[in-house]
Scaffold this active site. Structure first.
Site, mmCIF file in Angstrom:
data_model
loop_
_atom_site.group_PDB
_atom_site.id
_atom_site.type_symbol
_atom_site.label_atom_id
_atom_site.label_comp_id
_atom_site.label_asym_id
_atom_site.label_seq_id
_atom_site.Cartn_x
_atom_site.Cartn_y
_atom_site.Cartn_z
ATOM 1 N N VAL A 49 -89.608 -183.782 10.632
ATOM 2 C CA VAL A 49 -89.864 -185.133 11.121
ATOM 3 C C VAL A 49 -90.349 -185.056 12.562
ATOM 4 O O VAL A 49 -89.610 -184.659 13.452
ATOM 5 C CB VAL A 49 -88.589 -186.008 11.052
ATOM 6 C CG1 VAL A 49 -88.880 -187.413 11.561
ATOM 7 C CG2 VAL A 49 -88.075 -186.061 9.618
ATOM 8 N N SER A 50 -91.615 -185.417 12.783
ATOM 9 C CA SER A 50 -92.139 -185.486 14.143
ATOM 10 C C SER A 50 -91.971 -186.915 14.636
ATOM 11 O O SER A 50 -91.498 -187.788 13.921
ATOM 12 C CB SER A 50 -93.613 -185.082 14.177
ATOM 13 O OG SER A 50 -94.391 -186.008 13.467
ATOM 14 N N THR A 51 -92.344 -187.166 15.878
ATOM 15 C CA THR A 51 -92.162 -188.503 16.436
ATOM 16 C C THR A 51 -93.067 -189.522 15.781
ATOM 17 O O THR A 51 -92.864 -190.719 15.924
ATOM 18 C CB THR A 51 -92.454 -188.486 17.952
ATOM 19 O OG1 THR A 51 -93.779 -187.972 18.159
ATOM 20 C CG2 THR A 51 -91.461 -187.609 18.675
#
Length: 209
Positions: free
Chosen positions: A9-11
Site C-alpha cells: 500500500v503506497s500513499t
C-alpha cells in the site's frame, strides 16, 4: 498448505482491507495477510521491504502467494522477475487476483514453461512501463498547470490525486469503467474522462491540488 495475501500500500493506492476484499470476492480463501504500508514499488525492491522479507521464511513448498496484480510485487522489471522466480524455486505458487494468472514452478513441459516465462516477462515489463507512464503524466500535468497559472482554472475535478492514481492503475489493469467508478465513488463520466485523456485529467488536477 496455506494461502497468503501480500498487499503493498503506497500513499496513492488502495488499502490492505480493500485488496483482501477483492481477493475474497474473486474466490480466494485467505489464511493470512502480509502487508507493507507506505512502501514504493518503484524505489524499494521486494526483498528490501520489511514485511516482504518475512514471506521467504513464512512460505513453504505448496503454499500459494496471492497478489492483486504483479505491480504489488514491484514496479521494476528485473526485481519482479527475480522475485517470482525465487518464490517458484521455493515451491510457492503465485496467483494474481486481476486476470487470475498462475505462476507455478513445478511445470516441466518445455512449451508450458516458455509460455509461463514469457507471461512473467510481459507482466513485469508492463508494471514498469505503467509506473514510468504515470510519472510522465504527472510531469506533463504539473508543467501544464504552471503554464496556465493565473488563468481560468476550470471546473474542480471530483477526485484527488490519490484517487486519480488509483483509478489510472485500475484501468491499466483492465478493471471495467463501471467497477472503477463504484470502487472510488465517482461517476462513470469522470472515469471515462480519465481513461480517454489521462494527461488532461492530470493537468486539471494539478491546477487545483
Amino acid at each position: 498448505m496455506q494461502t497468503i495475501l501480500y498487499a503493498r500500500v503506497s500513499t496513492a493506492d488502495q488499502t490492505t482491507a480493500h485488496q483482501k476484499n477483492q481477493a475474497e470476492q474473486a474466490g480466494f480463501k485467505i489464511d493470512r495477510v502480509v502487508a507493507d504500508e507506505g512502501v514504493s514499488g518503484v524505489s524499494v525492491a521486494f526483498a528490501d521491504r520489511p514485511e516482504a522479507k518475512r514471506l521467504f521464511d513464512m512460505l513453504r513448498p505448496g503454499d500459494t502467494l496471492v497478489v492483486r496484480w504483479v505491480d504489488r510485487l514491484g514496479r521494476n522489471y528485473d526485481d519482479v522477475t527475480q522475485t517470482i522466480r525465487s518464490l517458484m524455486a521455493q515451491g510457492v505458487v503465485i496467483r494474481t487476483v486481476i486476470n487470475n494468472f498462475t505462476f507455478d514452478g513445478s511445470t516441466t513441459d518445455p512449451v508450458q514453461k516458455a509460455i509461463r516465462d514469457s507471461l512473467i516477462a510481459f507482466m513485469a515489463a508492463t508494471s514498469q512501463a505503467q509506473a514510468e507512464a504515470t510519472k510522465e503524466a504527472q510531469k506533463a500535468g504539473i508543467a501544464h498547470a504552471k503554464a496556465s497559472e493565473g488563468k481560468y482554472l476550470g471546473r474542480k475535478p471530483s477526485y484527488d490525486r490519490k484517487t486519480f492514481e488509483a483509478v489510472c492503475e485500475a484501468l491499466r489493469a483492465s478493471v471495467s469503467v463501471s467497477e472503477v467508478a463504484r470502487m472510488h465513488n465517482l461517476s462513470r463520466q469522470a472515469v471515462i474522462r480519465i481513461k480517454d485523456n489521462p494527461e488532461q485529467a492530470e493537468a486539471a488536477l494539478a491546477k487545483w491540488h
